[in-house]
Design an enzyme around this catalytic site. Structure first.
Site, short mmCIF file in Angstrom:
data_model
loop_
_atom_site.label_atom_id
_atom_site.label_comp_id
_atom_site.label_asym_id
_atom_site.label_seq_id
_atom_site.Cartn_x
_atom_site.Cartn_y
_atom_site.Cartn_z
N ASP A 8 10.83 -3.66 12.12
CA ASP A 8 12.06 -3.03 12.58
C ASP A 8 11.67 -1.91 13.55
O ASP A 8 10.49 -1.75 13.93
CB ASP A 8 12.93 -2.58 11.39
CG ASP A 8 12.46 -1.28 10.72
OD1 ASP A 8 11.39 -0.76 11.08
OD2 ASP A 8 13.18 -0.80 9.83
N CYS A 66 8.00 -1.98 8.53
CA CYS A 66 9.17 -1.13 8.76
C CYS A 66 8.70 0.31 8.59
O CYS A 66 7.49 0.56 8.53
CB CYS A 66 10.34 -1.49 7.84
SG CYS A 66 10.15 -1.12 6.09
N THR A 68 8.72 2.52 6.13
CA THR A 68 7.91 2.74 4.93
C THR A 68 7.16 1.49 4.49
O THR A 68 6.22 1.58 3.69
CB THR A 68 8.81 3.15 3.74
OG1 THR A 68 9.78 2.10 3.55
CG2 THR A 68 9.50 4.47 4.00
N HIS A 99 -6.37 -11.64 -5.82
CA HIS A 99 -5.72 -11.83 -7.12
C HIS A 99 -4.30 -12.36 -7.01
O HIS A 99 -3.84 -13.06 -7.91
CB HIS A 99 -5.70 -10.50 -7.89
CG HIS A 99 -7.05 -10.10 -8.41
ND1 HIS A 99 -7.23 -9.09 -9.31
CD2 HIS A 99 -8.29 -10.60 -8.16
CE1 HIS A 99 -8.52 -8.96 -9.60
NE2 HIS A 99 -9.18 -9.87 -8.90
N HIS A 134 -6.37 -16.06 -12.01
CA HIS A 134 -5.35 -15.49 -11.11
C HIS A 134 -4.35 -16.56 -10.68
O HIS A 134 -3.18 -16.25 -10.43
CB HIS A 134 -6.02 -14.85 -9.90
CG HIS A 134 -7.01 -13.80 -10.29
ND1 HIS A 134 -6.64 -12.66 -10.96
CD2 HIS A 134 -8.37 -13.74 -10.16
CE1 HIS A 134 -7.71 -11.93 -11.22
NE2 HIS A 134 -8.77 -12.56 -10.74
C1 RB5 Z 1 14.81 2.57 8.99
O1 RB5 Z 1 15.29 3.83 9.32
C2 RB5 Z 1 14.07 2.61 7.68
O2 RB5 Z 1 14.98 2.72 6.63
C3 RB5 Z 1 13.21 1.38 7.51
O3 RB5 Z 1 12.32 1.29 8.55
C4 RB5 Z 1 12.39 1.31 6.25
O4 RB5 Z 1 11.65 2.46 6.05
C5 RB5 Z 1 13.12 0.89 5.04
O5 RB5 Z 1 12.55 0.68 3.96
#
Ligand code: RB5
Length: 147
Positions: A8, A66, A68, A99, A134
């Site tokens: 994203d 993304c 996080t 695993h 596993h």
């Molecule tokens: C986008 O702002 C953010 O929410 C997305 O990139 C991600 O971190 C979501 O888990």
């Protein structure tokens, strides 16, 4: 090995850095399903595109990114056939292959730097599933999809 990669808007720069690492591997071909700019997109849509290629066999593995890595890994793991591992360290990346036979790697563009991301990708591409005990556990994970 064919890899489909997507991110994203929170990890576009990390996606470019990961693509540079993928180019180090002669036997790796990759397809980038976006996003390509800074306009906000919804990470479940990117997870769906990447994982569709993995499930269909068009890609052997996927990489999803993304901000996080959390949202896109949760979304990816909703798709039948996907074992997505969110890895922000090298040990987890290696273990997710050895695993868990992870077929999709997730990372967070706002969490890790390009250097560690490169090490994670190299480890994840080269570590092999160990099978044995596993395999029984991974089979149990996949059976959960039908419960
Ligand atoms: C986008 O702002 C953010 O929410 C997305 O990139 C991600 O971190 C979501 O888990």
């Amino acid at each position: 090995m064919k890899i489909t990669i997507g991110s994203d808007h929170g990890a576009v720069d990390l996606k470019e850095a990961v693509k540079r690492v993928l180019k180090e591997f002669r036997d790796v071909e990759f397809k980038d399903v976006g996003t390509f700019g800074t306009n906000a997109v919804d990470y479940p849509d990117i997870a769906e595109k990447v994982c569709a290629d993995v499930v269909s066999g068009e890609a052997d593995r996927g990489i999803v990114l993304c901000g996080t890595g959390i949202g896109i890994s949760i979304a990816a793991n909703k798709i039948h056939g996907i074992r997505c591992a969110l890895c922000n360290d090298v040990y987890s990346a290696t273990m997710s292959r050895q695993h868990n036979n992870a077929n999709v790697l997730a990372m967070g563009g706002r969490v890790i730097g390009f250097g560690i991301a490169g090490k994670i990708v190299r480890a994840w591409l080269t570590a092999e599933f160990e099978g044995g005990r596993h395999e029984r556990r991974v089979n149990k994970i996949m059976a959960l999809e039908n419960k």
